[in-house]
Design an enzyme around this catalytic site. Structure first.
Site, mmCIF file in Angstrom:
data_model
loop_
_atom_site.group_PDB
_atom_site.id
_atom_site.type_symbol
_atom_site.label_atom_id
_atom_site.label_comp_id
_atom_site.label_asym_id
_atom_site.label_seq_id
_atom_site.Cartn_x
_atom_site.Cartn_y
_atom_site.Cartn_z
ATOM 1 N N GLY A 1 8.866 10.909 -0.471
ATOM 2 C CA GLY A 1 7.465 10.543 -0.731
ATOM 3 C C GLY A 1 7.316 9.061 -1.031
ATOM 4 N NE ARG B 1 9.635 -0.226 -2.154
ATOM 5 C CZ ARG B 1 10.201 -1.392 -1.862
ATOM 6 N NH1 ARG B 1 10.120 -2.388 -2.713
ATOM 7 N NH2 ARG B 1 10.843 -1.574 -0.732
ATOM 8 C CG ASP C 1 10.799 -1.244 -10.373
ATOM 9 O OD1 ASP C 1 10.574 -0.923 -9.191
ATOM 10 O OD2 ASP C 1 11.356 -2.318 -10.701
ATOM 11 N N GLY C 2 8.791 1.338 -8.847
ATOM 12 C CA GLY C 2 7.619 1.299 -7.984
ATOM 13 C C GLY C 2 7.191 -0.095 -7.576
ATOM 14 N NE ARG D 1 3.991 0.239 5.718
ATOM 15 C CZ ARG D 1 5.134 0.761 5.254
ATOM 16 N NH1 ARG D 1 6.274 0.114 5.446
ATOM 17 N NH2 ARG D 1 5.131 1.902 4.601
ATOM 18 C CG ASP E 1 12.924 8.595 4.896
ATOM 19 O OD1 ASP E 1 14.047 9.007 5.219
ATOM 20 O OD2 ASP E 1 12.747 7.541 4.259
ATOM 21 C CG ASN E 2 12.520 4.601 7.066
ATOM 22 O OD1 ASN E 2 11.519 4.652 6.353
ATOM 23 N ND2 ASN E 2 13.685 4.181 6.621
ATOM 24 C CG ASP F 1 11.316 0.968 5.534
ATOM 25 O OD1 ASP F 1 11.671 -0.183 5.247
ATOM 26 O OD2 ASP F 1 11.448 1.921 4.766
#
Length: 488
Positions: A85, A88, A120-121, A171, A247-248, A257
């Protein structure tokens, strides 16, 4: 302020995402803003800088924004992780551009979400500027890609191996739906969600599949075709993604990405840049096979929608996935023919190209410069001397040049037409790794001039730019062993 956001993804069931808001930052400042892309999105390219800083840092939300973090899973270096998911990143909404195409607007580095997995996002300035630079270079190279709208510094530091200036990237993408999005629901046995997600993908990207006999199979076919075309585009310019996890892998067919990615200098099919790819899984030469592997993982999630008979579904899906090889090889051969100045097709062309690549590998010749100098040699044999400089000895390439010129006789183009074919196929300028790093180091230290200069050059990759000739050159030997990092 309203920005014309739509929220088709937010209209899906709540288990598709988490409602979140970006974290506030101390002192947002716009570092770079893509006015041309803003115009495409029908936004004011001369937006007030303070307002842009507030919006694209996440400190303020447009009145019509409904921010969320998308849920997905993924195979990371071959190992399945059932929940990843947006850890960040936050989807602000979708905007219909001037062509009527719906595009996601996404903040990256905007703070923790329920998917942060202990992170930490946040994001550092260097990696965000890197994504901006490489994605815009890919766009100029005419390769399908997400785009970068803005980078805003936060006035705060993030801590990796050292303290670094923080930043947020905005983005823009056709969508952020990935193979891993389907895998997320398949891992939970949520067939209803898979069907809803498929319907959404059809509506957004593949409406022609709606009337197919088996819509799920038609979507798989369409995604396979786009991935084959995309990987062929990467290979023609020596691009190495570096982290081709499921996931990319975007279902839109865009490159997504820009973490451990780079462009190859010396030609070596086994080239790897990612610091964590110790086994070479995502090397240059492995990219087509990995794309096919990722598509097989997507196919697995769609089997119940392809046919109620599992064996029949597997047979139908397997046929599609196996077709990837021919589609990729056909697309790659078309590109490589153009790179050596051919528009006609002869049976021996693939062998001719393979012999050139083998000679390049043997001599460790620079990938981009070889084709650039070959373009000049196509106009005049006098230019052969410049090509010889890339090889250990003239004999390494002389025999190939004779075979190539014999093949050119069979091609219908005039020399002027051939020169144009090759110009459009062979970039003069790519984001040379050492140039990118120098620009990012200067930017991180507060000097954006080298970054803007490099960006300007890369926005015209197929043009000869005499004043920028030094940017065509490979790195010195001391900078050849280049590694990239994830940036998280």
């Amino acid at each position: 302020m309203k920005l014309g956001f739509e929220h088709t993804y937010a209209a899906l069931p709540a288990r598709f995402y988490a409602r979140v808001e970006p974290a506030k930052v101390a002192d947002p400042q716009v570092v770079i803003f893509n006015r041309a892309l803003a115009t495409e999105l029908r936004w004011d390219p001369d937006m007030d800088e303070r307002q842009a800083a507030a919006l694209f840092s996440g400190n303020e939300l447009a009145q019509d924004s409904t921010p969320l973090a998308m849920a997905y899973a993924g195979h990371q270096f071959g190992t399945f992780v059932p929940q990843l998911g947006d850890g960040r990143a936050i989807l602000l909404g979708e905007v219909r551009d001037r062509h009527g195409v719906l595009r996601d607007v996404h903040l990256k580095g905007s703070g923790r979400t329920p998917f942060s997995r202990g992170g930490d996002g946040r994001a550092a300035l260097g990696p965000m500027l890197r994504e901006y630079l490489i994605s815009e270079a890919m766009h100029a190279l005419r390769i399908p890609t997400t785009r970068s709208l803005a980078v805003v510094t936060t006035g705060e530091q993030v801590y990796r191996t050292e303290a670094l200036p923080g930043a947020v990237l905005t983005r823009v993408a056709a969508s952020h739906i990935r193979v891993g999005t389907f895998q997320y629901f398949a891992a939970r046995g949520d067939q209803e969600a898979i069907k809803e997600l498929l319907d959404y993908v059809i509506d957004r990207h593949y409406p022609e599949a709606r009337d197919a006999a088996v819509p799920a199979l038609a979507v798989l076919e369409a995604i396979t075709a786009r991935q084959a075309a995309l990987i062929a585009e990467w290979m023609r310019v020596g691009f190495i993604h570096g982290v081709m996890n499921t996931d990319n892998t975007a279902l839109s067919g865009e490159t997504i990405d820009y973490g451990p990615c780079a462009f190859m200098d010396r030609y070596d099919p086994k080239t790897v840049f990612s610091s964590i790819d110790l086994g070479g899984r995502y090397s240059y030469t492995n990219q087509p096979g990995i794309a096919q592997w990722n598509l097989a993982r997507l196919a697995e999630t769609l089997l119940p929608l392809i046919d109620a008979d599992e064996q029949r579904a597997i047979e139908l899906a397997t046929e599609v996935i196996e077709g990837f090889v021919e589609q990729f090889e056909t697309a790659f051969l078309v590109h490589m023919r153009r790179k050596i100045g051919l528009v006609s097709a002869e049976d021996g062309d693939a062998d001719l190209i393979s012999l050139l690549l083998a000679a390049m590998q043997q001599a460790q010749a620079d990938f981009t410069l070889t084709f650039s100098k070959l373009s000049r040699a196509a106009q005049s044999p006098i230019e052969d001397a410049a090509l010889y400089e890339l090889f250990t000895a003239p004999a390494d390439i002389d025999g190939w040049l004779q075979a190539w010129r014999a093949r050119l006789v069979l091609d219908p183009q005039t020399p002027a037409e051939r020169a144009e074919t090759m110009r459009l196929a062979n970039p003069e300028f790519i984001p040379r790794n050492h140039r990118v790093e120098a620009a990012l180091q200067a930017a991180t230290a507060g000097d954006m001039q080298p970054f803007h200069a490099l960006l300007g050059i890369l926005q015209r990759p197929y043009e000869q730019q005499p004043d920028a000739a030094e940017f065509t050159q490979p790195p010195p030997p001391s900078e050849e062993k280049y590694k990239t990092f994830c940036g998280t």
